[in-house]
Write a protein that holds these residues in place. Structure first.
Motif, PDB file in Angstrom:
ATOM      1  N   TYR A  45      -6.293  14.376  -2.188  1.00 44.28           N
ATOM      2  CA  TYR A  45      -6.293  13.002  -2.693  1.00 44.28           C
ATOM      3  C   TYR A  45      -7.391  12.115  -2.117  1.00 44.28           C
ATOM      4  O   TYR A  45      -7.625  11.019  -2.629  1.00 44.28           O
ATOM      5  CB  TYR A  45      -4.927  12.351  -2.453  1.00 44.28           C
ATOM      6  N   GLU A  69       7.834   5.540   6.650  1.00 43.16           N
ATOM      7  CA  GLU A  69       6.658   6.263   6.180  1.00 43.16           C
ATOM      8  C   GLU A  69       6.567   7.641   6.840  1.00 43.16           C
ATOM      9  O   GLU A  69       6.236   8.630   6.182  1.00 43.16           O
ATOM     10  CB  GLU A  69       5.389   5.450   6.453  1.00 43.16           C
ATOM     11  N   GLN A  83       1.451  12.427  -5.390  1.00 47.57           N
ATOM     12  CA  GLN A  83       0.907  11.072  -5.467  1.00 47.57           C
ATOM     13  C   GLN A  83       1.623  10.121  -4.503  1.00 47.57           C
ATOM     14  O   GLN A  83       1.003   9.214  -3.952  1.00 47.57           O
ATOM     15  CB  GLN A  83       0.981  10.538  -6.903  1.00 47.57           C
ATOM     16  N   ASN A  84       2.916  10.329  -4.272  1.00 44.42           N
ATOM     17  CA  ASN A  84       3.641   9.479  -3.320  1.00 44.42           C
ATOM     18  C   ASN A  84       3.086   9.659  -1.901  1.00 44.42           C
ATOM     19  O   ASN A  84       3.020   8.697  -1.137  1.00 44.42           O
ATOM     20  CB  ASN A  84       5.139   9.786  -3.338  1.00 44.42           C
ATOM     21  N   THR A  85       2.689  10.881  -1.565  1.00 43.37           N
ATOM     22  CA  THR A  85       2.075  11.127  -0.263  1.00 43.37           C
ATOM     23  C   THR A  85       0.789  10.310  -0.154  1.00 43.37           C
ATOM     24  O   THR A  85       0.559   9.628   0.848  1.00 43.37           O
ATOM     25  CB  THR A  85       1.738  12.629  -0.094  1.00 43.37           C
ATOM     26  N   ALA A  86      -0.022  10.388  -1.187  1.00 47.48           N
ATOM     27  CA  ALA A  86      -1.286   9.644  -1.203  1.00 47.48           C
ATOM     28  C   ALA A  86      -1.044   8.141  -1.119  1.00 47.48           C
ATOM     29  O   ALA A  86      -1.754   7.435  -0.396  1.00 47.48           O
ATOM     30  CB  ALA A  86      -2.073   9.984  -2.464  1.00 47.48           C
ATOM     31  N   ASP A  87      -0.042   7.664  -1.821  1.00 44.74           N
ATOM     32  CA  ASP A  87       0.275   6.231  -1.789  1.00 44.74           C
ATOM     33  C   ASP A  87       0.703   5.789  -0.387  1.00 44.74           C
ATOM     34  O   ASP A  87       0.326   4.712   0.077  1.00 44.74           O
ATOM     35  CB  ASP A  87       1.367   5.889  -2.800  1.00 44.74           C
ATOM     36  N   THR A  88       1.488   6.623   0.281  1.00 42.17           N
ATOM     37  CA  THR A  88       1.920   6.302   1.642  1.00 42.17           C
ATOM     38  C   THR A  88       0.712   6.261   2.571  1.00 42.17           C
ATOM     39  O   THR A  88       0.558   5.326   3.372  1.00 42.17           O
ATOM     40  CB  THR A  88       2.951   7.334   2.153  1.00 42.17           C
ATOM     41  N   ARG A  90      -2.402   5.760   1.763  1.00 47.13           N
ATOM     42  CA  ARG A  90      -3.225   4.609   1.378  1.00 47.13           C
ATOM     43  C   ARG A  90      -2.654   3.310   1.963  1.00 47.13           C
ATOM     44  O   ARG A  90      -3.402   2.466   2.460  1.00 47.13           O
ATOM     45  CB  ARG A  90      -3.301   4.537  -0.158  1.00 47.13           C
ATOM     46  N   ALA A  91      -1.343   3.166   1.940  1.00 49.07           N
ATOM     47  CA  ALA A  91      -0.716   1.954   2.495  1.00 49.07           C
ATOM     48  C   ALA A  91      -0.978   1.838   3.994  1.00 49.07           C
ATOM     49  O   ALA A  91      -1.283   0.758   4.501  1.00 49.07           O
ATOM     50  CB  ALA A  91       0.785   1.964   2.221  1.00 49.07           C
ATOM     51  N   THR A  94      -4.581   0.758   4.936  1.00 54.67           N
ATOM     52  CA  THR A  94      -4.963  -0.648   4.736  1.00 54.67           C
ATOM     53  C   THR A  94      -4.699  -1.515   5.959  1.00 54.67           C
ATOM     54  O   THR A  94      -5.190  -2.638   6.024  1.00 54.67           O
ATOM     55  CB  THR A  94      -4.222  -1.266   3.530  1.00 54.67           C
TER      56      THR A  94
END
Length: 113
Positions: A45, A69, A83-88, A90-91, A94
């Protein structure tokens, strides 16, 4: 009566200390498990991350992830990255603490090439 209160207080403190120790051990285990899936998630990702930076990225993300997380990332070690792994990830990326961690760890990792 004071002696009973003292004993009860000591028992309560010992119990709390044991609970805190178990909680810390559980957190460490979850973080260790979460670190096992980060390289795969980065490769899939986040292809822009050089392989030489996988370890600093992994450490900075997991070290700055909150308990929920970490739990989610650790579960992904069983179910696989998505995708949920990537979203975590990414969060967590930040956050200023994570970015500071990467700024500090990145140059050392690249210098070792």
């Amino acid at each position: 009566m004071a002696r009973i209160s003292l004993v009860a207080g000591v028992v309560a403190l010992v119990t709390l200390a044991a609970c805190a120790e178990v909680q810390q051990a559980t957190d460490r285990a979850g973080r260790d498990t979460a670190k096992t899936i980060l390289p795969e998630a980065l490769a899939v990702y986040f292809p822009q991350v050089p392989k030489a930076l996988f370890t600093p990225f992994t450490n900075c993300v997991v070290d700055n992830a909150d308990a929920s997380e970490v739990q989610s990332l650790a579960a992904d070690a069983i179910t696989g990255v998505d995708q949920n792994t990537a979203d975590t990830i990414r969060a967590v990326l930040t956050r200023p603490e994570t970015q500071n961690c990467l700024r500090a760890a990145g140059p050392a990792a690249l210098a070792s090439l």
